[in-house]
Design a protein around this motif. Structure first.
Motif, PDB file in Angstrom:
ATOM      1  N   ALA A 199       0.407 -13.740  -3.720  1.00  0.00           N
ATOM      2  CA  ALA A 199       1.455 -12.746  -3.504  1.00  0.00           C
ATOM      3  C   ALA A 199       0.992 -11.643  -2.563  1.00  0.00           C
ATOM      4  O   ALA A 199       1.748 -11.167  -1.714  1.00  0.00           O
ATOM      5  N   SER A 200      -0.259 -11.245  -2.684  1.00  0.00           N
ATOM      6  CA  SER A 200      -0.776 -10.131  -1.880  1.00  0.00           C
ATOM      7  C   SER A 200      -0.845 -10.473  -0.401  1.00  0.00           C
ATOM      8  O   SER A 200      -0.735  -9.592   0.455  1.00  0.00           O
TER       9      SER A 200
ATOM     10  N   ARG B  50       3.122 -10.912   0.940  1.00  0.00           N
ATOM     11  CA  ARG B  50       3.947  -9.717   1.131  1.00  0.00           C
ATOM     12  C   ARG B  50       3.600  -8.955   2.395  1.00  0.00           C
ATOM     13  O   ARG B  50       4.424  -8.209   2.913  1.00  0.00           O
ATOM     14  N   TYR B  51       2.378  -9.117   2.890  1.00  0.00           N
ATOM     15  CA  TYR B  51       1.989  -8.330   4.061  1.00  0.00           C
ATOM     16  C   TYR B  51       1.995  -9.105   5.361  1.00  0.00           C
ATOM     17  O   TYR B  51       1.833  -8.529   6.425  1.00  0.00           O
TER      18      TYR B  51
ATOM     19  N   ASP C 128       2.074  -6.964  -6.704  1.00  0.00           N
ATOM     20  CA  ASP C 128       2.117  -7.794  -5.488  1.00  0.00           C
ATOM     21  C   ASP C 128       3.169  -8.896  -5.603  1.00  0.00           C
ATOM     22  O   ASP C 128       3.887  -9.191  -4.645  1.00  0.00           O
TER      23      ASP C 128
ATOM     24  N   VAL D  15       6.795  -7.324  -5.386  1.00  0.00           N
ATOM     25  CA  VAL D  15       7.206  -6.943  -4.030  1.00  0.00           C
ATOM     26  C   VAL D  15       7.416  -8.185  -3.175  1.00  0.00           C
ATOM     27  O   VAL D  15       8.361  -8.260  -2.378  1.00  0.00           O
ATOM     28  N   ALA D  16       6.575  -9.191  -3.362  1.00  0.00           N
ATOM     29  CA  ALA D  16       6.712 -10.421  -2.565  1.00  0.00           C
ATOM     30  C   ALA D  16       8.066 -11.074  -2.804  1.00  0.00           C
ATOM     31  O   ALA D  16       8.729 -11.504  -1.854  1.00  0.00           O
TER      32      ALA D  16
ATOM     33  N   LYS E  18      10.924  -9.148  -1.192  1.00  0.00           N
ATOM     34  CA  LYS E  18      10.956  -9.379   0.249  1.00  0.00           C
ATOM     35  C   LYS E  18      11.625 -10.729   0.557  1.00  0.00           C
ATOM     36  O   LYS E  18      12.464 -10.837   1.449  1.00  0.00           O
TER      37      LYS E  18
ATOM     38  N   GLU F  46      -1.167  -2.131  -6.093  1.00  0.00           N
ATOM     39  CA  GLU F  46      -1.511  -3.164  -5.123  1.00  0.00           C
ATOM     40  C   GLU F  46      -3.012  -3.200  -4.848  1.00  0.00           C
ATOM     41  O   GLU F  46      -3.706  -2.262  -5.152  1.00  0.00           O
TER      42      GLU F  46
END
Ligand code: M6R
Length: 366
Positions: free
Chosen positions: A85-86, A89-90, A112, A115-116, A119, A366
């Motif tokens: 996930a981390s 998401r970025y 994480d 938020v993923a 998105k 996070e």
């Protein structure tokens, strides 16, 4: 509250016959050859038509996702990608409308992962949550989902939530494969029976606890451990290594067994314990060769094997026996020695196994 056990972690490991049973109850009916899972049924067209499935999770839940990739691709022929996930998401991931995202989380609060999926949702993906904590943020943010019904998990190391995640993921794969027609009826019924039998087989795996405790004392001073598996047991090697790192603070690495010769084999000497998850499956001959490679370099081999496997028993320094099961569901049994080994090594070292240093039960930052 620990029900007579010394730690929550041990209690939760020993609860697995009933937590997996609870997870299957009302969903899997092998006698009638049916699967009932409302979240899947309500979204069956989207699942059947999905060009791909993305699985998003962290830590142990990510390991469950990796195993699900192998099982879903085998039974449903839908391409699956598993993402941390981390990372997801970025970066700027490609998401198409109609992609199905399976988010896996015990707590349902991992920042994480949350938020993923938010998105991905914005970009038109359908979110299917596999969550343990009812009403948690990830459960609420999902379009559909299935709870794991493992009950509260207090120990920081995830144990019973993991086997429940595997059970839910197996149910989804079986249902989808059946509905898509990529899984024939005979194999469907066979796997349904194999899945339903898991809760009855877990006690035999738990019965190895005393033997594993002895091994813990034998190996507790090792500086490093290697965990190796192939196929459906490769994610279990990763999970075994993570459990050991968390609970005993011993450096451990999980690797696909055949990847050894591309580097990590340089680490092997008489001081290195190597845990093989080597239950009898379609990779059996191959993993036997990998065990030979380690023995030839004087590594200490601890092998998790299917009962009656005399070949590996002869080769290994120590064996831990689990009941036979179809290779697709066997990881629900082979992970149990991983949990127990980490637990007993942690205890042997006098560590706080329920609350390892630097870790929190849910990672909401996070
Ligand atoms: O609650 P989640 O399943 O989203 O948590 C994910 C990871 O933080 C978690 O699995 C972690 O790796 C555990 N401590 C592993 O035992």
């Amino acid at each position: 509250e620990k029900g007579g056990y010394d730690h929550f972690m041990l209690k939760e490991i020993f609860e697995q016959p009933s937590t997996v049973f609870d997870c299957l109850r009302g969903r899997v009916d092998a006698a009638n050859g049916t699967i009932t899972m409302a979240g899947v049924e309500a979204n069956i067209e989207q699942l059947k038509n999905a060009q791909r499935i993305l699985i998003i999770a962290c830590g142990t839940s990510w390991h469950a996702g990796l195993l699900a990739e192998y099982i879903i691709e085998e039974l449903c022929r839908t391409p699956v990608e598993v993402e941390y996930a981390s990372e997801f998401r970025y970066r700027n991931p490609v998401i198409h409308k109609g992609d199905v995202i399976i988010a896996i989380s015990q707590s349902g609060e991992t920042a994480d992962t949350l938020v993923a999926i938010e998105k991905a949702k914005e970009q038109g993906a359908i979110i299917f949550g596999i969550v343990n904590v009812v009403g948690s943020s990830i459960a609420r943010a999902s379009h559909a989902g299935a709870y794991t019904h493992a009950g509260p998990e207090i120990g920081v190391a995830s144990t019973k939530a993991f086997t429940a995640q595997l059970a839910v993921l197996a149910i989804i794969a079986l249902k989808l494969g059946y509905e898509k027609g990529t899984l024939d009826n005979k194999r469907f019924l066979h796997l349904l029976n194999e899945l339903e039998a898991i809760p009855e087989k877990i006690p035999a795996a738990l019965n190895q606890a005393e033997a594993i405790k002895q091994l813990a004392y034998k190996y507790k001073d090792a500086r490093d451990f290697l965990y190796l598996g192939r196929g459906y047991n490769f994610p279990i090697a990763l999970e075994g290594a993570l459990k050991l790192k968390e609970i005993s603070y011993i450096h451990a690495e999980g690797y696909p067994a055949a990847e050894m010769k591309h580097g990590p084999i340089a680490l092997v000497d008489e001081n290195l314990p190597v845990v093989f998850i080597a239950t009898r499956d379609s990779y059996h001959e191959k993993i036997i060769s990998n065990i030979q490679e380690i023995k030839a370099r004087k590594g200490k081999v601890i092998a998790v094997i299917t009962e009656g496997d005399d070949v590996i028993t002869q080769m290994a320094d120590d064996v831990i026996v689990v009941p036979a099961a179809d290779e697709l569901v066997a990881p629900m049994l082979s992970v149990i020695p991983m949990q127990l080994l980490a637990y007993y090594i942690g205890v042997a070292k006098g560590l706080d196994v329920d609350k390892p240093r630097n870790l929190a039960k849910s990672v909401t930052v996070e």
